[in-house]
Design an enzyme around this catalytic site. Structure first.
Site, PDB file in Angstrom:
ATOM      1  N   HIS A  16       0.873  -1.185   0.000  1.00 50.77           N
ATOM      2  CA  HIS A  16       0.000   0.000   0.000  1.00 50.77           C
ATOM      3  C   HIS A  16       0.903   1.226   0.000  1.00 50.77           C
ATOM      4  CE1 HIS A  16      -3.535  -2.469   1.084  1.00 50.77           C
ATOM      5  NE2 HIS A  16      -2.631  -3.209   1.705  1.00 50.77           N
ATOM      6  N   GLU A 197      -7.295 -12.656   6.004  1.00 54.85           N
ATOM      7  CA  GLU A 197      -6.255 -12.146   6.911  1.00 54.85           C
ATOM      8  C   GLU A 197      -6.846 -12.259   8.320  1.00 54.85           C
ATOM      9  OE1 GLU A 197      -5.647  -7.913   6.693  1.00 54.85           O
ATOM     10  OE2 GLU A 197      -3.803  -7.952   7.885  1.00 54.85           O
TER      11      GLU A 197
HETATM   12 ZN   LIG Z   1      -2.690  -5.070   2.645  1.00 55.50          ZN
END
Ligand SMILES: [Zn+2]
Length: 315
Positions: A16, A197
């Site tokens: 990111h 995640e």
């Molecule tokens: Zn990520």
């Protein structure tokens, strides 16, 4: 091992760009743009990087992004990333950016993309690093808001290669974004999504079946569902795993507990990436070194992971 890893050509597929903003540059941009930060110093800001979960990280991450105002701010941030990662063997990067984090503050989509494109050009000519951009929708916002973001992006269609899905995973399943992904794919964009995640394996199934993604970002919780692991292996769907991030956000207690090697042994196409390196304590090279060390990876395994990163890329 560090020398071997740094000389190994690598692609990074889960990064990111807003998560590369180092405290030093954050203070520099804040002062350049006349913005006051909640923290008195670089050290105080760094000390705040103790996260208990994904949300506690996101709260600081969104505040940090507030210093990004002008085209050159985005360009300087991205160039700093390219220089750092290139020194660790990066040859190609597919970079996430979150336009909604900026357009919600009154920054134009065009400003963000022009700044990032400028850095991409410079990285190619000065460092020999190629790259592509992936527009990520913030999943804690609505699908209608994602659709408006796609509207803003389409006049600059050629600037991006794919769309993705990030931010708070739990309670925001991929199926929430079925229509916007369908439209993006109809426009010829590829798809990826964060899934598995903190969220359950079902989110990975949804990302594959409903959003029709080419890669799963993170995906480590697939291990809870043997049928899903088998599908990932059969279809060779890459996982963009981020080991240091997973430990920092408490997905695994320590790097030794990480399931990357188990997944590799099962035949899953895993890659190693840095996610938000300024916040999680390491760029791509450091992620490889720490993981190799903690999981006792062999040189051959490390080469397989690096090769996977190019196989899994969109170039
Ligand atoms: Zn990520």
């Amino acid at each position: 091992m560090r020398e071997f890893i740094e000389s190994l050509p690598k692609a990074e597929l889960h990064l990111h760009i807003e998560g590369t903003l180092e405290p030093g540059l954050m203070f520099e941009l804040a002062s350049r743009n006349g913005i006051a930060l909640r923290y008195p110093s670089v050290e105080a800001l760094r000390a705040a990087y103790q996260f208990s979960d994904l949300q506690s990280f996101l709260d600081i991450y969104y505040e940090g992004a507030g210093v990004l105002q002008k085209r050159e701010d985005f360009a300087d941030m991205a160039m700093a990333y390219f220089r750092k990662a290139s020194s660790q063997g990066l040859k190609h990067a597919e970079i996430f950016f979150d336009p909604q984090t900026h357009t919600s503050r009154g920054i134009k989509y065009e400003t963000v993309v022009r700044g990032l494109r400028e850095a991409q050009e410079r990285a190619k000519s000065e460092l020999g690093v190629t790259s592509a951009l992936i527009l990520c929708f913030l999943r804690h916002l609505s699908e209608d808001e994602a659709m408006l973001t796609l509207d803003e992006a389409l006049p600059f269609r050629d600037a991006i290669v794919a769309v993705g899905l990030d931010s708070s995973e739990r309670g925001h399943p991929p199926s929430k974004f079925a229509r916007v992904f369908e439209r993006a794919r109809a426009e010829g964009l590829l798809a990826v999504a964060h899934a598995g995640e903190e969220g359950p394996p079902e989110y990975i199934w949804e990302a594959l079946d409903i959003l029709k993604v080419r890669r799963i970002d993170h995906g480590v919780r697939c291990i809870e569902d043997p049928r899903l692991v088998q599908r990932l292996v059969d279809e060779q769907i890459p996982l963009t795993v981020c080991p240091l991030s997973n430990v920092k956000l408490r997905v695994f207690d320590t790097l030794r507990d990480h399931n990357l090697k188990r997944l590799l042994d099962l035949g899953v196409k895993v890659t190693i990436n840095s996610d938000d390196p300024a916040y999680f304590g390491g760029y791509i090279g450091e992620n490889y070194v720490a993981t190799a060390d903690a999981l006792a990876l062999t040189q051959a395994e490390i080469e397989t992971i690096a090769k996977n990163s190019f196989d899994a890329s969109f170039v």
